[in-house]
Design an enzyme around this catalytic site. Structure first.
Site, mmCIF file in Angstrom:
data_model
loop_
_atom_site.group_PDB
_atom_site.id
_atom_site.type_symbol
_atom_site.label_atom_id
_atom_site.label_comp_id
_atom_site.label_asym_id
_atom_site.label_seq_id
_atom_site.Cartn_x
_atom_site.Cartn_y
_atom_site.Cartn_z
ATOM 1 C CG HIS A 108 20.720 16.588 37.495
ATOM 2 N ND1 HIS A 108 21.900 16.084 38.000
ATOM 3 C CD2 HIS A 108 21.068 17.696 36.805
ATOM 4 C CE1 HIS A 108 22.908 16.868 37.644
ATOM 5 N NE2 HIS A 108 22.431 17.855 36.931
ATOM 6 C CB SER A 176 32.141 13.823 42.478
ATOM 7 O OG SER A 176 31.322 13.921 41.329
HETATM 8 P P1 OAD Z 1 29.058 11.319 42.401
HETATM 9 O O1 OAD Z 1 28.877 9.847 42.459
HETATM 10 O O2 OAD Z 1 29.810 11.876 41.255
HETATM 11 O O3 OAD Z 1 29.784 11.827 43.744
HETATM 12 C C1 OAD Z 1 29.341 11.402 44.999
HETATM 13 C C2 OAD Z 1 30.058 12.220 46.051
HETATM 14 O O4 OAD Z 1 29.513 11.879 47.307
HETATM 15 C C3 OAD Z 1 31.565 11.984 46.115
HETATM 16 O O5 OAD Z 1 32.237 13.230 46.262
HETATM 17 C C4 OAD Z 1 31.731 11.119 47.376
HETATM 18 O O6 OAD Z 1 32.974 11.356 48.048
HETATM 19 C C5 OAD Z 1 30.578 11.636 48.214
HETATM 20 N N1 OAD Z 1 30.079 10.672 49.211
HETATM 21 C C6 OAD Z 1 29.963 9.319 49.127
HETATM 22 N N2 OAD Z 1 29.448 8.819 50.256
HETATM 23 C C7 OAD Z 1 29.228 9.862 51.089
HETATM 24 C C8 OAD Z 1 28.716 9.990 52.416
HETATM 25 N N3 OAD Z 1 28.304 8.946 53.126
HETATM 26 N N4 OAD Z 1 28.644 11.237 52.945
HETATM 27 C C9 OAD Z 1 29.040 12.324 52.245
HETATM 28 N N5 OAD Z 1 29.533 12.266 51.008
HETATM 29 C C10 OAD Z 1 29.617 11.047 50.418
HETATM 30 O O7 OAD Z 1 27.596 11.963 42.527
HETATM 31 P P2 OAD Z 1 27.124 13.451 42.149
HETATM 32 O O8 OAD Z 1 28.207 14.431 42.365
HETATM 33 O O9 OAD Z 1 25.815 13.668 42.796
HETATM 34 O O10 OAD Z 1 23.554 13.247 36.835
HETATM 35 O O11 OAD Z 1 26.895 13.284 40.592
HETATM 36 C C11 OAD Z 1 26.426 14.395 39.853
HETATM 37 C C12 OAD Z 1 25.586 13.926 38.695
HETATM 38 O O12 OAD Z 1 26.320 12.942 37.931
HETATM 39 C C13 OAD Z 1 24.329 13.183 39.087
HETATM 40 O O13 OAD Z 1 23.256 14.034 39.404
HETATM 41 C C14 OAD Z 1 24.023 12.376 37.867
HETATM 42 C C15 OAD Z 1 25.420 11.854 37.592
HETATM 43 O O14 OAD Z 1 25.684 11.489 36.302
HETATM 44 C C16 OAD Z 1 22.810 12.775 35.811
HETATM 45 O O15 OAD Z 1 22.516 11.596 35.705
HETATM 46 C C17 OAD Z 1 22.405 13.824 34.835
#
Ligand code: OAD
Length: 233
Positions: A108, A176
């Site tokens: 990204h 997520s």
């Molecule tokens: P999300 O905010 O959607 O998800 C974060 C994940 O991390 C969730 O499953 C939480 O349960 C988990 N989490 C939170 N704290 C944690 C911890 N201390 N240890 C382990 N896990 C933890 O973020 P992403 O899945 O990365 O894209 O989001 C994907 C994409 O959506 C990003 O790259 C971004 C966003 O929109 C763009 O901007 C194009």
């Protein structure tokens, strides 16, 4: 070069304990900002100043953050496995690199990069990116962060697809499972015969696609998993 045996995908959860907010958790970035305003080409065209302010703030936060135990453990894995590991991240911070991981695939994009929206020239982003700053190559006022926005195609997709087809193990950490194509990597790897593991604070939207899952803070469960992988070698 032989394809990697292990593919690791990380998301915002891996940087959460470094103080960088996730997107969809309580208080996350997409509960404070409308992603259509700050993470789409249309939003950038509508309000360039707002988008630069948003990424300038994220760049400052990332620069002030330090890698946590999960980044450090993955760097240990990277150093031990070399080309047998492909570390793919959806994160735009550079905490994997600052922990010592090499050749991190930023699907990204990165906050440390700038790109011209017209001629595609790339350069290192200044700490504060100014709206309408001229591109150093073509001079047009079309500088943008080198970040993939919704509606754009993520980077390095061919390299990632090849690795998913060939790997023995696919592991997703702190994501997520709601944003594609990354959310579909587990299904691609499983269809190609890989073992799959989710490491997350809570079950992701695609948890049922994984063979196994472990839940807890990344700073605890990632170092424990890395120890297991390295003991088995
Ligand atoms: P999300 O905010 O959607 O998800 C974060 C994940 O991390 C969730 O499953 C939480 O349960 C988990 N989490 C939170 N704290 C944690 C911890 N201390 N240890 C382990 N896990 C933890 O973020 P992403 O899945 O990365 O894209 O989001 C994907 C994409 O959506 C990003 O790259 C971004 C966003 O929109 C763009 O901007 C194009």
């Amino acid at each position: 070069m032989a394809p990697p045996r292990l593919v690791v995908l990380t998301g915002a959860g891996v940087s959460a304990e470094s103080g960088l907010g996730t997107f969809r958790d309580k208080g996350g970035l997409w509960t404070q900002f409308d992603l259509a305003d700050v993470a789409t080409p249309d939003g950038f065209a509508r309000n360039t100043d707002l988008v630069h302010q948003f990424y300038n703030a994220r760049r400052a936060n990332a620069a002030a953050a330090v890698p946590n135990a999960a980044h450090v453990a993955l760097a240990r894995l990277s150093m031990a496995l070399g080309d047998d590991l492909l570390l793919v991240t959806q994160n735009v911070d550079d905490l994997h690199e600052r922990a010592g991981s090499r050749d991190v695939v930023h699907m990204h994009g990165t906050l440390t990069g700038a790109v011209c929206g017209v001629c595609a020239h790339r350069w290192t982003a200044p700490a504060v990116m100014t709206p309408r700053a001229p591109c150093p190559a073509c001079g047009r006022p079309t500088t943008r962060p080198d970040i993939v926005w919704f509606g754009e195609i993520p980077f390095f997709m061919d390299r990632i697809a090849e690795a998913l087809q060939a790997c023995d193990i696919f592991v997703a950490i702190g994501t997520s499972g709601t944003v594609y194509p990354a959310a579909g990597f587990v299904a691609e790897a499983a269809a190609a015969g890989a073992e799959t593991l989710e490491l997350n604070l809570e079950p992701s939207a695609v948890v049922s696609d994984f063979d196994a899952s472990r839940f807890g803070p990344a700073s605890v469960i990632v170092p424990a998993w890395v120890d297991e992988v390295l003991q088995g070698r």
